[in-house]
Design an enzyme around this catalytic site. Structure first.
Site, short mmCIF file in Angstrom:
data_model
loop_
_atom_site.label_atom_id
_atom_site.label_comp_id
_atom_site.label_asym_id
_atom_site.label_seq_id
_atom_site.Cartn_x
_atom_site.Cartn_y
_atom_site.Cartn_z
CB ALA A 269 -13.15 -58.26 59.59
CD GLU B 290 -11.50 -50.94 55.58
OE1 GLU B 290 -12.86 -50.67 55.54
OE2 GLU B 290 -11.24 -51.72 54.81
CG HIS C 247 -16.01 -49.29 57.37
ND1 HIS C 247 -16.50 -50.64 57.13
CD2 HIS C 247 -16.49 -49.52 58.70
CE1 HIS C 247 -16.94 -51.77 57.71
NE2 HIS C 247 -17.49 -50.80 58.76
#
Length: 514
Positions: free
Chosen positions: A424, A481, A484
């Site tokens: 990000a 992911e 995550h």
């Protein structure tokens, strides 16, 4: 001119005004007749002219009105002189007006002093004699400290009822009786004080009084003019612990939210039902209110329908909270005008902090993992261990500055296009919220391990979701992911687990850099 009869029609406030402010003059008879149209007491209707030849009607005998005497009050703070006539009317004169009528002899008006058992305030009970032997109380004057000292500071005799005192009840306390004394002070009477006053009935029931919300012990005093103040426990006791009623409340919610709003009326009149306050209830406050029945409404007082600068979702904004609604729900609400809502940093929708490629955080946001996450992870880790699975945090809170260093490193490692799916930009990382963690491994294959499958199946029980699930890259903006995890609370996590929605879909926000 002011007329005082023997019925004590004047309130204490009117008496104080009479003695302290207004200078009134006696009106000559001619002027009184001239002013008959304004409602003077001297005015009389004209009789029709007698018909020719008719015998005249006898004129009734009326005693002429004369001056009975001139008086003054004994306290030195009042310099006026009062002319009392035989019909009971009283004219207040200045010194010059008194001299103009010949400076006649002036006597002190008969006065006695009284007070209540609950106050040291002394009242002067004044008689304005208009015939021999007249001892009736015509006026009650609350005395200030200077006036009281000028007459020798009398304590006054204790009376259960001081003349001109009125009695009332608040709509909130039908069992309570209040006395309003001539100085305007109100007092909640004890049972003994009621008996001493002669057990009077309330003259009227007035709006306002003492109220509380159904879920709270906090007491509010509502004045008849609508002003409201919180009453401390000490003040409540000092006021005699008056009866407290639960404020009239309607409990409402919308079809698109389980949140209950209390629409409270703080009554300023006995029949008042206007909504004065809207309170968003938590599950605990709703339970404390007794879980009352709710009514379904498409509109609530103070609400609005808005759209964000990103996406096409319509949101219902209420009590500062945004909740996504469908187009059909918006139409059912009457198709109200859509306002443009600004993006805030941070951005909350459904009370959930949302961070994605469209919605960033401010540079200074965050200072570590949030306590609710660490508590939930400890419970999940213990449950996983019981099932033979080891879970460990390998990445937790990440500041804006840290992300600013990681993002360009990922671009160098993977290239720009791939890095957009794996990292990000600064301010757009969920790690900065303190509500996201990476566990065990940052390999997509970890999702197929025993630990990865356990987390995917059980994380919602502890409030966690796999934030970037497989097959949702077009929605989240990131590649799969499995490591995550984002903490959103058990209720929301369970809903997303059952529906298969991503957090972005649930909140109606696209995830695209602008």
């Amino acid at each position: 001119m002011v007329g005082w009869g023997k019925s004590l029609r004047l309130t204490g406030a009117a008496v104080a005004m009479l003695l302290a402010v207004t200078v009134l003059q006696a009106v000559p008879p001619a002027a009184a007749h001239a002013d008959a149209g304004a409602g003077t007491r001297v005015a009389a209707a004209q009789s029709p002219a007698p018909s020719p030849g008719a015998a005249p009607s006898p004129t009734p005998s009326v005693a002429p009105v004369t001056v009975f005497g001139y008086y003054r009050t004994p306290w030195k703070t009042n310099s006026f002189i009062y002319e009392v006539r035989t019909d009971g009317t009283v004219h207040r004169l200045t010194r010059d007006q008194w001299k103009a009528v010949g400076a006649p002899a002036v006597a002190f008006a008969p006065v006695s002093y009284a007070r209540t058992s609950w106050s040291t305030k002394v009242y002067a009970l004044v008689t304005w004699p208009h015939h021999d032997g007249d001892e009736a109380v015509d006026q009650v004057v609350p005395l200030g400290s200077a006036a009281l000292r000028s007459v020798g500071s009398p304590r006054g005799r204790v009376m259960g009822h001081v003349p001109t005192t009125t009695y009332f009840r608040y709509a909130s306390g039908p069992k309570d009786l209040y006395a309003r004394t001539p100085d305007g002070a109100a007092r909640l009477l004890t049972s003994g004080e009621r008996r001493a006053a002669g057990s009077p009935e309330a003259g009227k029931v007035i709006g306002g009084g003492y109220y509380r919300a159904a879920w709270s012990r906090k007491i509010h005093f509502v004045a008849p003019d609508g002003r409201r103040q919180t009453v401390s426990s000490a003040a409540y006791a000092a006021r005699g612990k008056p009866q407290v009623s639960v404020a009239p409340t309607v409990y409402a919610r919308t079809p698109w939210s389980k949140t209950v709003h209390a629409l409270i009326t703080w009554p300023r009149t006995p029949s008042d039902r206007r909504v004065d306050q809207v309170v968003r209830l938590t599950s605990s406050t709703y339970a404390a209110a007794g879980k009352p029945k709710t009514t379904m409404r498409y509109r609530l007082p103070g609400d609005a329908f808005v759209r964000l600068p990103v996406g096409r979702t319509i949101y219902h904004r209420m009590s500062g909270t945004l909740t996504p609604v469908t187009w059909s729900q918006w139409r059912a609400a009457g198709s109200p005008a859509l306002r443009k809502a600004s993006l805030t940093k941070p951005m909350y929708i459904r009370d959930i902090l949302i961070v994605n490629k469209s919605l960033p955080l401010p540079r200074s946001y965050g200072n570590g993992l949030r306590p609710e996450l660490t508590r939930a992870f400890s419970k999940m880790k213990a449950a996983a261990r019981a099932d033979g699975v080891s879970l460990n945090i390998i990445s937790g809170f990440r500041s804006y500055a840290s992300q600013a260093a990681i993002y360009p490193a990922k671009i160098r490692q993977y290239g720009y296009e791939t890095a957009q799916l794996r990292s990000a930009r600064p301010g757009h990382s969920e790690h900065q919220t303190g509500l996201a963690i990476d566990v065990n491994s940052i390999s997509q294959s970890w999702g197929e391990t025993k630990a990865g499958r356990w987390v995917a199946r059980n994380g919602h029980r502890y409030g966690f979701i796999v934030r970037y699930p497989k097959g949702k890259t077009s929605v989240t903006g990131y590649a799969y992911e499995p490591w995550h995890l984002r903490h959103v609370g058990v209720s929301t996590a369970t809903h997303l687990y059952k529906t298969g929605l991503t957090l972005d879909e649930y909140l109606g926000v696209p995830s695209k850099y602008r």
